[in-house]
Write an enzyme that holds these catalytic residues in place. Structure first.
Site, PDB file in Angstrom:
ATOM      1  N   HIS A   1     -19.554   9.775  -0.057  1.00 12.85           N
ATOM      2  CA  HIS A   1     -19.788   8.450   0.517  1.00 12.85           C
ATOM      3  C   HIS A   1     -21.285   8.152   0.506  1.00 12.85           C
ATOM      4  O   HIS A   1     -22.082   8.998   0.920  1.00 12.85           O
ATOM      5  CB  HIS A   1     -19.248   8.403   1.952  1.00 12.85           C
ATOM      6  CG  HIS A   1     -19.453   7.084   2.605  1.00 12.85           C
ATOM      7  ND1 HIS A   1     -18.676   5.987   2.301  1.00 12.85           N
ATOM      8  CD2 HIS A   1     -20.369   6.658   3.502  1.00 12.85           C
ATOM      9  CE1 HIS A   1     -19.110   4.943   3.005  1.00 12.85           C
ATOM     10  NE2 HIS A   1     -20.136   5.334   3.741  1.00 12.85           N
TER      11      HIS A   1
ATOM     12  N   LEU B   1      -6.695   5.234   1.498  1.00  9.27           N
ATOM     13  CA  LEU B   1      -5.476   6.034   1.321  1.00  9.27           C
ATOM     14  C   LEU B   1      -4.689   6.093   2.622  1.00  9.27           C
ATOM     15  O   LEU B   1      -5.265   6.232   3.706  1.00  9.27           O
ATOM     16  CB  LEU B   1      -5.838   7.451   0.879  1.00  9.27           C
ATOM     17  CG  LEU B   1      -6.525   7.533  -0.481  1.00  9.27           C
ATOM     18  CD1 LEU B   1      -7.210   8.894  -0.652  1.00  9.27           C
ATOM     19  CD2 LEU B   1      -5.522   7.286  -1.603  1.00  9.27           C
TER      20      LEU B   1
ATOM     21  N   ARG C   1       0.817  -1.212   0.000  1.00 12.66           N
ATOM     22  CA  ARG C   1       0.000   0.000   0.000  1.00 12.66           C
ATOM     23  C   ARG C   1       0.851   1.264   0.000  1.00 12.66           C
ATOM     24  O   ARG C   1       0.515   2.250  -0.655  1.00 12.66           O
ATOM     25  CB  ARG C   1      -0.939   0.015   1.213  1.00 12.66           C
ATOM     26  CG  ARG C   1      -2.139  -0.883   1.033  1.00 12.66           C
ATOM     27  CD  ARG C   1      -3.094  -0.789   2.210  1.00 12.66           C
ATOM     28  NE  ARG C   1      -4.179  -1.740   2.023  1.00 12.66           N
ATOM     29  CZ  ARG C   1      -5.368  -1.441   1.501  1.00 12.66           C
ATOM     30  NH1 ARG C   1      -5.653  -0.205   1.154  1.00 12.66           N
ATOM     31  NH2 ARG C   1      -6.284  -2.374   1.347  1.00 12.66           N
TER      32      ARG C   1
END
Ligand code: NHR
Ligand code: GAR
Length: 217
Positions: free
Chosen positions: A113, A97, A69
């Site tokens: 969202h 993130l 990541r």
């Protein structure tokens, strides 16, 4: 001379109907925002075609090309920063993130969202709202912080949940309000009315309520 327009980079993973709403809203040369780049973590998705059709630069940073990541995040940060954005808008972006990315763009990073936050952060929001027997679903635009879907809310819109709804039907109803509230939030930011100060979202220098501005159709 005209004021410089707010440079917006949109991050996507899929179809890009929210991206389309932003492209359409800010297409005019005298609008306060300009979509200067679209970055996807998935190649070949519909949103990339929408951007290309609008003459907007695109890039793909495929998370599968990176060992972890942190490496993906660093590459994504470099790509997004190369567009010199004033605002970074996640629109159906599906990768969590890391801290470095979030810190780099703090105060100029927003997300839409598909739930009435603080209810249902994370995934499968429509299924969870239906199974809980909620009367309403909805969507929330919020500043992105390291806490997943936990940053200060900017604007929120509710839609009814109907007796025979399945997640797909509810998602489609929620999308119609997403396409109204995301351009509104971007317009506020681009015109200098919206800011994040000391962890608080401000509209016209006034603190926004916990769920954000309540949008009514
Ligand atoms: N990153 C941070 N740090 N904070 C937020 O608030 C974020 C974020 C990244 C994306 C969007 C969010 C949403 O609106 C978003 C908000 C992806 C996941 C997820 O679990 C959850 C929430 C959101 C986006 N993603 C899986 C992951 O492991 C992958 C799922 C997939 O690829 O399909 O990253 O819902
Ligand atoms: C939208 O409903 C958005 O709120 C949601 O995905 C859809 C993307 O649609 N976002 C997330 O679930 C983020 N995890 P679009 O690609 O047509 O804009």
């Amino acid at each position: 001379m005209a004021e410089a327009r707010c440079r917006v980079v949109v991050l996507i993973s899929g179809t890009g109907t929210n991206l389309q709403a932003l492209l359409d809203t800010f297409a005019a040369a005298d609008s306060p925002a300009e979509i200067v780049g679209v970055v996807s973590n998935r190649p070949g998705v519909g949103g990339l075609e929408r951007a290309a059709r609008a003459g907007v630069a695109t890039a793909v940073v495929d998370h599968r090309d990176f060992p972890d990541r942190a490496a993906f995040d660093a590459a994504l940060l470099d790509k997004v920063a190369s567009f010199a954005p004033d605002l970074v808008a996640l629109a159906g972006f599906m990768r969590i993130l890391g801290a470095e990315f979030v810190r780099h763009f703090a105060g100029r990073l927003i997300n839409i969202h598909p739930s009435l936050l603080p209810r249902y952060p994370g995934l499968d929001t429509h299924k969870r709202a239906i199974e809980a027997g909620d009367s309403h679903g909805g969507a929330t635009v919020h500043f992105v912080t390291e806490e997943l879907d936990g940053g200060p809310a900017i604007v929120q819109a509710a839609v009814p949940i109907l007796p025979d709804d399945d997640p797909g039907a509810l998602a489609a109803r929620v999308l119609t309000v997403e396409h109204q509230i995301y351009p509104l939030a971007v317009e506020w930011f681009a015109s200098g009315r919206l800011a994040l100060r000391d962890g608080q979202a401000l509209l016209d220098r006034q603190p926004l309520p916990a769920g954000g501005y309540r949008f009514e159709e």
